[in-house]
Design a protein around this motif. Structure first.
Motif, PDB file in Angstrom:
ATOM      1  N   SER A 177       2.720   8.534  54.446  1.00 23.06           N
ATOM      2  CA  SER A 177       1.814   7.990  53.427  1.00 23.06           C
ATOM      3  C   SER A 177       0.602   7.323  54.057  1.00 23.06           C
ATOM      4  CB  SER A 177       2.556   6.985  52.549  1.00 23.06           C
ATOM      5  OG  SER A 177       3.593   7.625  51.861  1.00 23.06           O
ATOM      6  N   ILE A 178       0.809   6.575  55.126  1.00 26.56           N
ATOM      7  CA  ILE A 178      -0.312   5.925  55.815  1.00 26.56           C
ATOM      8  C   ILE A 178      -1.248   6.966  56.416  1.00 26.56           C
ATOM      9  CG2 ILE A 178      -0.930   4.469  57.792  1.00 26.56           C
ATOM     10  CD1 ILE A 178       0.034   2.858  55.419  1.00 26.56           C
ATOM     11  N   LEU A 179      -0.695   7.996  57.048  1.00 26.99           N
ATOM     12  CA  LEU A 179      -1.533   9.045  57.639  1.00 26.99           C
ATOM     13  C   LEU A 179      -2.319   9.796  56.568  1.00 26.99           C
ATOM     14  CD1 LEU A 179       0.799  10.503  60.421  1.00 26.99           C
ATOM     15  CD2 LEU A 179      -1.224   9.049  60.705  1.00 26.99           C
ATOM     16  N   ILE A 185      -9.281   8.744  53.312  1.00 24.01           N
ATOM     17  CA  ILE A 185     -10.400   7.817  53.527  1.00 24.01           C
ATOM     18  C   ILE A 185     -11.424   8.446  54.466  1.00 24.01           C
ATOM     19  CG2 ILE A 185     -11.057   5.591  54.547  1.00 24.01           C
ATOM     20  CD1 ILE A 185      -9.771   5.300  51.828  1.00 24.01           C
ATOM     21  N   ASN A 186     -10.957   9.118  55.510  1.00 25.25           N
ATOM     22  CA  ASN A 186     -11.859   9.773  56.460  1.00 25.25           C
ATOM     23  C   ASN A 186     -12.645  10.899  55.782  1.00 25.25           C
ATOM     24  OD1 ASN A 186     -13.002  10.150  59.031  1.00 25.25           O
ATOM     25  ND2 ASN A 186     -11.567  11.812  59.445  1.00 25.25           N
ATOM     26  N   LEU A 219      -5.212   8.542  46.547  1.00 22.37           N
ATOM     27  CA  LEU A 219      -5.111   7.212  47.146  1.00 22.37           C
ATOM     28  C   LEU A 219      -4.046   6.380  46.436  1.00 22.37           C
ATOM     29  CD1 LEU A 219      -8.890   6.432  47.735  1.00 22.37           C
ATOM     30  CD2 LEU A 219      -7.170   7.020  49.453  1.00 22.37           C
ATOM     31  N   PHE A 220      -4.023   6.461  45.117  1.00 21.27           N
ATOM     32  CA  PHE A 220      -3.002   5.749  44.355  1.00 21.27           C
ATOM     33  C   PHE A 220      -1.606   6.251  44.719  1.00 21.27           C
ATOM     34  CE2 PHE A 220      -0.341   5.404  40.502  1.00 21.27           C
ATOM     35  CZ  PHE A 220      -0.327   4.024  40.387  1.00 21.27           C
ATOM     36  N   PHE A 221      -1.467   7.562  44.852  1.00 26.14           N
ATOM     37  CA  PHE A 221      -0.187   8.170  45.236  1.00 26.14           C
ATOM     38  C   PHE A 221       0.273   7.655  46.602  1.00 26.14           C
ATOM     39  CE2 PHE A 221       2.074  11.947  47.051  1.00 26.14           C
ATOM     40  CZ  PHE A 221       3.176  11.910  46.206  1.00 26.14           C
ATOM     41  N   CYS A 222      -0.640   7.559  47.545  1.00 21.15           N
ATOM     42  CA  CYS A 222      -0.298   7.043  48.874  1.00 21.15           C
ATOM     43  C   CYS A 222       0.139   5.578  48.814  1.00 21.15           C
ATOM     44  CB  CYS A 222      -1.478   7.191  49.835  1.00 21.15           C
ATOM     45  SG  CYS A 222      -1.859   8.877  50.265  1.00 21.15           S
ATOM     46  N   ILE A 223      -0.561   4.793  48.026  1.00 22.10           N
ATOM     47  CA  ILE A 223      -0.217   3.371  47.905  1.00 22.10           C
ATOM     48  C   ILE A 223       1.168   3.211  47.282  1.00 22.10           C
ATOM     49  CG2 ILE A 223      -0.841   1.230  46.704  1.00 22.10           C
ATOM     50  CD1 ILE A 223      -3.797   2.096  47.146  1.00 22.10           C
ATOM     51  N   VAL A 224       1.467   3.995  46.259  1.00 24.45           N
ATOM     52  CA  VAL A 224       2.790   3.931  45.634  1.00 24.45           C
ATOM     53  C   VAL A 224       3.872   4.331  46.633  1.00 24.45           C
ATOM     54  CG1 VAL A 224       4.262   4.994  43.857  1.00 24.45           C
ATOM     55  CG2 VAL A 224       1.959   4.215  43.284  1.00 24.45           C
ATOM     56  N   PHE A 283       7.098  14.514  42.240  1.00 23.69           N
ATOM     57  CA  PHE A 283       6.876  15.766  41.515  1.00 23.69           C
ATOM     58  C   PHE A 283       6.052  15.529  40.255  1.00 23.69           C
ATOM     59  CE2 PHE A 283       8.225  18.796  38.240  1.00 23.69           C
ATOM     60  CZ  PHE A 283       7.841  19.977  38.844  1.00 23.69           C
ATOM     61  N   VAL A 284       6.397  14.508  39.493  1.00 22.27           N
ATOM     62  CA  VAL A 284       5.661  14.198  38.261  1.00 22.27           C
ATOM     63  C   VAL A 284       4.216  13.833  38.587  1.00 22.27           C
ATOM     64  CG1 VAL A 284       5.497  12.534  36.363  1.00 22.27           C
ATOM     65  CG2 VAL A 284       7.706  13.560  36.936  1.00 22.27           C
ATOM     66  N   PHE A 285       4.032  13.036  39.623  1.00 19.99           N
ATOM     67  CA  PHE A 285       2.688  12.629  39.995  1.00 19.99           C
ATOM     68  C   PHE A 285       1.851  13.820  40.463  1.00 19.99           C
ATOM     69  CE2 PHE A 285      -0.570  10.553  42.549  1.00 19.99           C
ATOM     70  CZ  PHE A 285      -1.007   9.605  41.640  1.00 19.99           C
ATOM     71  N   LEU A 286       2.446  14.696  41.274  1.00 23.17           N
ATOM     72  CA  LEU A 286       1.725  15.880  41.734  1.00 23.17           C
ATOM     73  C   LEU A 286       1.404  16.815  40.565  1.00 23.17           C
ATOM     74  CD1 LEU A 286       3.562  16.597  45.089  1.00 23.17           C
ATOM     75  CD2 LEU A 286       1.260  15.663  44.761  1.00 23.17           C
TER      76      LEU A 286
END
Length: 121
Positions: A14-16, A22-23, A39-44, A76-79
């Motif tokens: 998630s961090i990567l 961001i890059n 970004l929201f998905f990564c934070i979650v 899955f739901v988020f994607l």
């Protein structure tokens, strides 16, 4: 229960992903409005990896035996939501493209007509 190894893998992935998005935004390869969901998905995912009790609670609410399966279901739901959002964007852009092509054809026809009128004078 989520194993420590899986938590670490989820956290690092998630961090990567977050850093790469961001890059891409920084290099103007990806527009901010399309990257906000990612970004929201990564934070979650970072939150779920850091606090396994939260994913256990979600699994209990959804009546899922393993918290890992709850994380996969939420992913899955988020994607699915991201795919739907991008489909809407593509549909809007396709409509705009058709309209633009029609307007260009009309302008081109008007220019040809004007040139024909000037040549006959």
């Amino acid at each position: 229960m989520i194993t420590a190894k899986l938590q670490i893998i989820l956290f690092i992935a998630s961090i990567l992903t977050f850093l790469s998005i961001i890059n891409m935004i920084r290099k103007y390869n990806l527009e901010l409005k399309y990257s906000l969901l990612w970004l929201f998905f990564c934070i979650v995912n970072v939150f779920l990896a850091s606090f396994s009790q939260f994913s256990i609670g979600i699994a209990e609410i959804l009546s899922i035996k393993e918290p890992v399966n709850a994380i996969f279901l939420l992913s899955f739901v988020f994607l699915f939501f991201i795919i739907f959002s991008l489909t809407l964007t593509i549909s809007k852009l396709s409509g705009k493209l058709s309209q633009l092509v029609q307007e260009i054809a009309i302008i081109k026809k008007e220019l040809e007509t004007d040139r024909g009128n000037k040549a006959s004078k």
